[in-house]
Design an enzyme around this catalytic site. Structure first.
Site, PDB file in Angstrom:
ATOM      1  N   PHE A 246      45.646  57.214  21.594  1.00  0.00           N
ATOM      2  CA  PHE A 246      47.062  57.061  21.904  1.00  0.00           C
ATOM      3  C   PHE A 246      47.208  56.102  23.078  1.00  0.00           C
ATOM      4  O   PHE A 246      46.634  56.320  24.154  1.00  0.00           O
ATOM      5  CB  PHE A 246      47.685  58.412  22.261  1.00  0.00           C
ATOM      6  CG  PHE A 246      47.936  59.305  21.074  1.00  0.00           C
ATOM      7  CD1 PHE A 246      47.313  59.085  19.859  1.00  0.00           C
ATOM      8  CD2 PHE A 246      48.800  60.386  21.180  1.00  0.00           C
ATOM      9  CE1 PHE A 246      47.538  59.910  18.763  1.00  0.00           C
ATOM     10  CE2 PHE A 246      49.040  61.215  20.098  1.00  0.00           C
ATOM     11  CZ  PHE A 246      48.417  60.981  18.886  1.00  0.00           C
ATOM     12  N   GLU A 247      47.983  55.072  22.887  1.00  0.00           N
ATOM     13  CA  GLU A 247      48.188  54.057  23.914  1.00  0.00           C
ATOM     14  C   GLU A 247      49.681  53.832  24.121  1.00  0.00           C
ATOM     15  O   GLU A 247      50.514  54.524  23.544  1.00  0.00           O
ATOM     16  CB  GLU A 247      47.477  52.758  23.507  1.00  0.00           C
ATOM     17  CG  GLU A 247      45.981  52.921  23.270  1.00  0.00           C
ATOM     18  CD  GLU A 247      45.271  51.629  22.878  1.00  0.00           C
ATOM     19  OE1 GLU A 247      45.820  50.541  23.132  1.00  0.00           O
ATOM     20  OE2 GLU A 247      44.168  51.702  22.293  1.00  0.00           O
ATOM     21  N   GLY A 248      50.008  52.851  24.960  1.00  0.00           N
ATOM     22  CA  GLY A 248      51.411  52.478  25.156  1.00  0.00           C
ATOM     23  C   GLY A 248      52.252  53.627  25.663  1.00  0.00           C
ATOM     24  O   GLY A 248      51.997  54.210  26.708  1.00  0.00           O
TER      25      GLY A 248
END
Length: 464
Positions: A246-248
């Site tokens: 999970f990024e951003g």
């Protein structure tokens, strides 16, 4: 848009707290708490009753029937039978307000944890080589068929499972289309190649998220859809587990959510619940890896969420409650030591990408533990050595922060043997069971003549 969602959730939680019953330890004969309400929000230690039993909430929840069990990770603790007639639901004057669209409860029961075939336990080498395979898209590195992935890769993360929308929880994975990836295998060939890899002792995982796949499990309905859709992919392709990438803006902390050991933010709580459900469904052999960026982990040494007075980036350190809650389920944490700004280490000095020092300082934080937001009374505990690897780009084209093989191996030798550490002294001491190395990506490694694999696989094997 984000601010309005955060405020509405906070308002619902605040209102709900006045409508639920908090357990009292003074009475030996338990009276029935107010009846559970599907529309109410409950937080940690709130109590509700249903069917003549009192239940205590372990964490933030809404719409989860306490009488419907979902395994050992159920949100409700059954406190046993309560006396008298179960109290009615709160009256309209005291009931929680109707939930906002962002927090509406699931209309389906918690997902089943039994139908899927258990995943075999074990199989990872002491020191593992971990890589990401661009399976659903093409880029400058080119497409690589699963059957052509060299045997040196111990964990292969299929990139990427992505949601149909940021908040749907509905994860989809498809092979790269032939128009984008000439030479792509058929789905049947892909599945057969995965089966062959697993028969050879390799682990093949679905990597969820990536830079473009924002996943925000804002509701229990999204959580349940996440579990069911991810399970369908695991079952279809015959996988060993998942990688959480999970990024951003996938993870951030609501204002006031300051305790990483007891999170209240729905996107955090629902992710933890979803992963625990998957682990229960597939058994002890379920492989769970995570690939957070330093911003979401090590930055938590200085900053956590929006801070006690607000104003900080609410994503700072937001992986910490997820890692902590899943610490007994986690197979490998391999933080991305790339595409990062300078981060303060346990020596209270800033460390920057580009050499062994950054890998040493960032990894030592996970091996030694650290105070969150500088609060020595709020320690993030060390993980086991065998749960820790670190991530490095396989080439200059794969990401910012490329370090030549000699520098990567210097960092590993420092962490494992205490040798050639330069100016940084690891607080974690020697770590002979350090798990290994992750890279983005296998495709880029092939493009550059397999430098990462050819350099590091024999090196890891020689560590003993």
């Amino acid at each position: 848009m984000r601010r309005s969602v955060v405020l509405s959730v906070a308002a619902v939680v605040a209102a709900a707290c006045s409508a639920v019953y908090v357990a009292s330890t003074a009475s030996a004969a338990a009276a029935c708490a107010p009846a559970w309400s599907a529309s109410a929000v409950y937080v940690k230690d709130n109590v509700a009753s249903k069917g003549g039993n009192n239940y205590t909430a372990k964490w933030w929840t809404q719409g989860e029937d306490p009488a419907v069990k979902s395994g050992q990770w159920d949100v409700w603790i059954n406190n046993g039978a309560c006396g008298g007639v179960v109290n009615p639901s709160p009256s309209p004057s005291s009931a929680s307000p109707s939930p906002s669209p962002s927090t509406s409860p699931s209309t389906s029961p918690s997902p089943s944890t039994s139908p899927s075939t258990p995943i075999p336990v074990g199989g990872l080498p002491k020191h593992a080589l971990i890589g990401y395979l661009h399976a659903s898209f093409a880029n400058g590195a080119g497409y690589l068929r699963m059957a052509d992935v060299p045997a040196e890769w111990d964990i292969i993360n299929l990139s990427f499972g992505e949601p149909t929308s940021a908040t749907s929880g509905d994860i989809r994975f498809t092979l790269c289309p032939a128009t984008e990836c000439p030479g792509v295998e058929t789905e049947a060939e892909f599945i057969a190649a995965i089966k062959a890899k697993r028969a050879a002792g390799k682990k093949v995982l679905l990597s969820i998220g990536g830079a473009n796949g924002q996943v925000q499990l804002t509701t229990t309905a999204a959580r349940d859809r996440f579990v069911s859709s991810v399970s369908a992919i695991i079952d279809k392709y015959g996988l060993d587990g998942v990688d959480i990438d999970f990024e951003g803006h996938s993870l951030s902390l609501n204002t006031g959510d300051t305790d990483f050991k007891n999170p209240t933010t729905p996107v955090i709580v629902n992710l933890i619940s979803a992963i625990k459900t998957l682990k229960t469904r597939y058994g002890a052999g379920f492989v769970l890896t995570m690939a957070p960026e330093t911003f979401f982990v090590q930055l938590g040494y200085q900053y956590y969420g929006s801070g006690p007075w607000g104003g900080q980036d609410p994503r700072a350190g937001s992986y910490l409650p997820v890692i902590y809650a899943l610490r007994n389920d986690l197979t490998v944490l391999h933080v991305q030591d790339y595409n990062s700004g300078s981060i303060m280490g346990l020596d209270n000095q800033y460390h920057s990408m580009g050499g062994a020092d950054f890998h040493i300082a960032m990894t030592d934080m996970m091996l030694a533990g650290f105070p969150v937001a500088g609060n020595t009374a709020n320690m993030f505990p060390a993980l086991r050595e065998d749960q820790i690897a670190f991530g490095a780009p396989s080439s200059v084209s794969a990401g910012n922060g490329y370090v030549a093989p000699a520098g990567v191996q210097q960092a590993v030798n420092c962490l494992v043997k205490g040798a050639n550490c330069g100016g940084y002294t690891p607080r974690s001491g020697l770590n002979p069971n350090f798990r290994g190395l992750m890279t983005w990506s296998i495709n880029w490694d092939r493009f550059y003549g397999w430098e990462f694999k050819n350099s590091h696989e024999p090196f890891l094997n020689a560590l003993g």
